[in-house]
Scaffold this motif. Sequence first.
Motif, PDB file in Angstrom:
ATOM      1  N   GLU A  67       0.838  -1.202   0.000  1.00 30.87           N
ATOM      2  CA  GLU A  67       0.000   0.000   0.000  1.00 30.87           C
ATOM      3  C   GLU A  67       0.876   1.256   0.000  1.00 30.87           C
ATOM      4  OE1 GLU A  67      -3.364   0.014   2.616  1.00 30.87           O
ATOM      5  OE2 GLU A  67      -3.424  -2.176   2.747  1.00 30.87           O
ATOM      6  N   PRO A  68       1.656   1.454  -1.058  1.00 34.44           N
ATOM      7  CA  PRO A  68       2.602   2.584  -1.090  1.00 34.44           C
ATOM      8  C   PRO A  68       1.918   3.946  -1.050  1.00 34.44           C
ATOM      9  CG  PRO A  68       2.448   1.533  -3.254  1.00 34.44           C
ATOM     10  CD  PRO A  68       1.730   0.639  -2.288  1.00 34.44           C
ATOM     11  N   GLU A  69       0.660   3.993  -1.447  1.00 39.56           N
ATOM     12  CA  GLU A  69      -0.047   5.268  -1.466  1.00 39.56           C
ATOM     13  C   GLU A  69      -0.274   5.840  -0.067  1.00 39.56           C
ATOM     14  OE1 GLU A  69      -3.040   1.939  -1.208  1.00 39.56           O
ATOM     15  OE2 GLU A  69      -1.241   2.369  -2.403  1.00 39.56           O
ATOM     16  N   ASN A  70      -0.173   5.007   0.954  1.00 38.35           N
ATOM     17  CA  ASN A  70      -0.393   5.465   2.332  1.00 38.35           C
ATOM     18  C   ASN A  70       0.885   5.867   3.056  1.00 38.35           C
ATOM     19  OD1 ASN A  70      -3.205   5.100   2.296  1.00 38.35           O
ATOM     20  ND2 ASN A  70      -3.018   2.935   2.849  1.00 38.35           N
ATOM     21  N   VAL A  71       2.030   5.665   2.425  1.00 40.63           N
ATOM     22  CA  VAL A  71       3.316   5.832   3.114  1.00 40.63           C
ATOM     23  C   VAL A  71       4.090   7.007   2.509  1.00 40.63           C
ATOM     24  CG1 VAL A  71       5.454   4.697   3.814  1.00 40.63           C
ATOM     25  CG2 VAL A  71       3.352   3.348   3.556  1.00 40.63           C
ATOM     26  N   ALA A  72       4.368   7.996   3.353  1.00 35.85           N
ATOM     27  CA  ALA A  72       5.099   9.178   2.896  1.00 35.85           C
ATOM     28  C   ALA A  72       6.603   8.983   2.966  1.00 35.85           C
ATOM     29  CB  ALA A  72       4.695  10.393   3.732  1.00 35.85           C
ATOM     30  N   THR A  73       7.064   8.321   4.017  1.00 39.79           N
ATOM     31  CA  THR A  73       8.487   8.047   4.218  1.00 39.79           C
ATOM     32  C   THR A  73       8.619   6.734   4.976  1.00 39.79           C
ATOM     33  OG1 THR A  73       8.516   9.259   6.310  1.00 39.79           O
ATOM     34  CG2 THR A  73       9.156  10.486   4.341  1.00 39.79           C
ATOM     35  N   LEU A  74       9.780   6.118   4.864  1.00 37.64           N
ATOM     36  CA  LEU A  74      10.016   4.848   5.555  1.00 37.64           C
ATOM     37  C   LEU A  74      11.407   4.850   6.164  1.00 37.64           C
ATOM     38  CD1 LEU A  74       9.282   1.910   6.272  1.00 37.64           C
ATOM     39  CD2 LEU A  74      10.107   1.238   3.999  1.00 37.64           C
ATOM     40  N   ILE A  93       7.914   0.300  -3.525  1.00 37.74           N
ATOM     41  CA  ILE A  93       8.207   1.337  -2.530  1.00 37.74           C
ATOM     42  C   ILE A  93       8.915   2.481  -3.243  1.00 37.74           C
ATOM     43  CG2 ILE A  93       9.484   1.893  -0.426  1.00 37.74           C
ATOM     44  CD1 ILE A  93       9.241  -1.049   0.390  1.00 37.74           C
ATOM     45  N   ASP A  94       8.271   3.638  -3.266  1.00 36.30           N
ATOM     46  CA  ASP A  94       8.845   4.773  -3.986  1.00 36.30           C
ATOM     47  C   ASP A  94       9.001   6.012  -3.117  1.00 36.30           C
ATOM     48  OD1 ASP A  94       6.203   5.421  -3.661  1.00 36.30           O
ATOM     49  OD2 ASP A  94       5.723   5.561  -5.796  1.00 36.30           O
ATOM     50  N   CYS A  95       8.735   5.888  -1.818  1.00 34.11           N
ATOM     51  CA  CYS A  95       8.872   7.027  -0.916  1.00 34.11           C
ATOM     52  C   CYS A  95      10.325   7.171  -0.468  1.00 34.11           C
ATOM     53  CB  CYS A  95       7.966   6.838   0.302  1.00 34.11           C
ATOM     54  SG  CYS A  95       8.428   5.416   1.339  1.00 34.11           S
ATOM     55  N   PRO A  96      10.701   8.312   0.106  1.00 31.96           N
ATOM     56  CA  PRO A  96      12.049   8.437   0.672  1.00 31.96           C
ATOM     57  C   PRO A  96      12.310   7.350   1.707  1.00 31.96           C
ATOM     58  CG  PRO A  96      11.012  10.596   0.521  1.00 31.96           C
ATOM     59  CD  PRO A  96       9.948   9.585   0.181  1.00 31.96           C
ATOM     60  N   LEU A  97      13.481   6.730   1.624  1.00 29.85           N
ATOM     61  CA  LEU A  97      13.835   5.601   2.483  1.00 29.85           C
ATOM     62  C   LEU A  97      15.132   5.892   3.215  1.00 29.85           C
ATOM     63  CD1 LEU A  97      13.771   2.556   3.430  1.00 29.85           C
ATOM     64  CD2 LEU A  97      15.020   2.047   1.310  1.00 29.85           C
ATOM     65  N   LEU A  98      15.129   5.604   4.520  1.00 32.21           N
ATOM     66  CA  LEU A  98      16.350   5.637   5.315  1.00 32.21           C
ATOM     67  C   LEU A  98      16.507   4.284   5.995  1.00 32.21           C
ATOM     68  CD1 LEU A  98      18.781   7.085   6.625  1.00 32.21           C
ATOM     69  CD2 LEU A  98      17.218   7.848   8.446  1.00 32.21           C
ATOM     70  N   THR A  99      17.540   3.554   5.614  1.00 26.09           N
ATOM     71  CA  THR A  99      17.852   2.283   6.248  1.00 26.09           C
ATOM     72  C   THR A  99      18.974   2.504   7.250  1.00 26.09           C
ATOM     73  OG1 THR A  99      17.178   0.962   4.331  1.00 26.09           O
ATOM     74  CG2 THR A  99      18.703  -0.058   5.881  1.00 26.09           C
ATOM     75  N   ILE A 100      18.732   2.088   8.497  1.00 26.71           N
ATOM     76  CA  ILE A 100      19.712   2.290   9.567  1.00 26.71           C
ATOM     77  C   ILE A 100      20.230   0.929  10.022  1.00 26.71           C
ATOM     78  CG2 ILE A 100      20.123   3.251  11.850  1.00 26.71           C
ATOM     79  CD1 ILE A 100      17.769   5.139  11.368  1.00 26.71           C
ATOM     80  N   TYR A 122      18.886   9.308  17.652  1.00 29.00           N
ATOM     81  CA  TYR A 122      17.645  10.060  17.792  1.00 29.00           C
ATOM     82  C   TYR A 122      17.655  11.365  16.984  1.00 29.00           C
ATOM     83  CZ  TYR A 122      17.082   7.000  21.946  1.00 29.00           C
ATOM     84  OH  TYR A 122      17.001   5.945  22.801  1.00 29.00           O
ATOM     85  N   PRO A 123      18.720  12.188  17.097  1.00 27.90           N
ATOM     86  CA  PRO A 123      18.720  13.418  16.297  1.00 27.90           C
ATOM     87  C   PRO A 123      18.696  13.157  14.794  1.00 27.90           C
ATOM     88  CG  PRO A 123      20.375  13.531  18.031  1.00 27.90           C
ATOM     89  CD  PRO A 123      19.894  12.103  17.982  1.00 27.90           C
ATOM     90  N   ALA A 124      19.384  12.106  14.362  1.00 29.27           N
ATOM     91  CA  ALA A 124      19.418  11.790  12.929  1.00 29.27           C
ATOM     92  C   ALA A 124      18.023  11.451  12.416  1.00 29.27           C
ATOM     93  CB  ALA A 124      20.381  10.635  12.668  1.00 29.27           C
ATOM     94  N   TRP A 148      15.746  13.799   9.939  1.00 30.37           N
ATOM     95  CA  TRP A 148      15.362  13.228   8.642  1.00 30.37           C
ATOM     96  C   TRP A 148      13.856  13.295   8.453  1.00 30.37           C
ATOM     97  CZ3 TRP A 148      12.701   9.130   6.387  1.00 30.37           C
ATOM     98  CH2 TRP A 148      13.060   8.818   5.058  1.00 30.37           C
ATOM     99  N   PHE A 149      13.111  12.919   9.469  1.00 26.91           N
ATOM    100  CA  PHE A 149      11.653  13.030   9.391  1.00 26.91           C
ATOM    101  C   PHE A 149      11.239  14.495   9.230  1.00 26.91           C
ATOM    102  CE2 PHE A 149      10.784   8.761  11.516  1.00 26.91           C
ATOM    103  CZ  PHE A 149      10.144   8.227  10.395  1.00 26.91           C
ATOM    104  N   GLY A 150      11.921  15.390   9.944  1.00 26.00           N
ATOM    105  CA  GLY A 150      11.572  16.800   9.845  1.00 26.00           C
ATOM    106  C   GLY A 150      11.698  17.333   8.432  1.00 26.00           C
ATOM    107  N   GLU A 151      12.696  16.853   7.726  1.00 31.32           N
ATOM    108  CA  GLU A 151      12.897  17.278   6.338  1.00 31.32           C
ATOM    109  C   GLU A 151      11.905  16.614   5.388  1.00 31.32           C
ATOM    110  OE1 GLU A 151      16.232  16.739   2.777  1.00 31.32           O
ATOM    111  OE2 GLU A 151      16.811  16.425   4.877  1.00 31.32           O
ATOM    112  N   LYS A 152      11.663  15.317   5.569  1.00 34.14           N
ATOM    113  CA  LYS A 152      10.863  14.574   4.600  1.00 34.14           C
ATOM    114  C   LYS A 152       9.357  14.692   4.833  1.00 34.14           C
ATOM    115  CE  LYS A 152      14.764  13.081   3.018  1.00 34.14           C
ATOM    116  NZ  LYS A 152      15.357  13.713   1.816  1.00 34.14           N
TER     117      LYS A 152
END
Length: 322
Positions: free
Chosen positions: A127-134, A254-261, A309-311, A315-319
Amino acid sequence: MNIATTPKDTLFENGTAKLYRFRQPEGVERKEGLPILLVPSMINRWYVLDLRPGASLAKALVEAGHDTWCLDWGIPNDEDRYLTWDDVIARLGRMVRRVKRETGAPQVGLLGYCMGGTLTAIYSALEPENVATLVSLTAPIDFSEGGLLATLVDERWFDPEALTEPGNLTPNQMQDGFVSLRPTGQISKWVLLADRMHKPGFTDSFFALEEWVGDNIPFPGAAYRTYIGELYQQNLLHKGEHYVRGERVDLGRIDCPLLTITADRDNICPPKAATALNEHVSSTESEHLSVPGGHVGAVVGSKGPRILYPAIADWFGEKLAV
């Protein structure tokens, strides 16, 4: 013991699962942006993301002004032995829709930790339409790179069907499996306590983590068989052959901005198991962040509040800004 102290409200319940919304701290203005839903693993309790004062990702996010929610999977009952993997994904979907309904947001930002990250990746593909960032936080995708845990559940000697024939996988079975990955860990942690107990705050941190580690819960039998059999033993998610509710899970959707940690000393989800997600997605913004620590220590250890936590908050704040 001060555990899970960030103020929150329960906004929705579905079976054993609950949906929490963390209250905005007094004097902190909520950002104009999309909400964040934290999705922990089903294997352990949710409050690893809000462990204690000074070691709480949830608190860091709300103090940064984010509208922060969390899915608590709850403690499975005996009858939850029949809860399937499809049911689990559907429950996650209901939580996402509830966040959207309560906030009026068209999409949400997802952060999945450990197995919760695997689940959010699957949901985001369906359901990619519901996801803004991951944000995928130490979450396995390529289970052939699963390290010691993958070896432990190798199909040559591990039978999830037999283990769950009586019902749910029990907390003791779960705990014994993780202890077997580091048999000397049970001794070395007490040696560490004796060595560092004089340091300010160390004992509070130590016993808070001990409480969480010992607060084990059952794993629904039917879902466990799929998780181990199809993902770990057959690696179907990475191969593009995993199906949920009859639909193939194509991570390329999945086409939203992705951050893998990843965590550099993670023996539960080695970095290669997690970064495989970046190779699959079609996102134009696909990033990888490596942080110091092990699978749990990276999230609740002393460096979490200074690095992790700050990272994530930034990242969420920007995306998620609107």
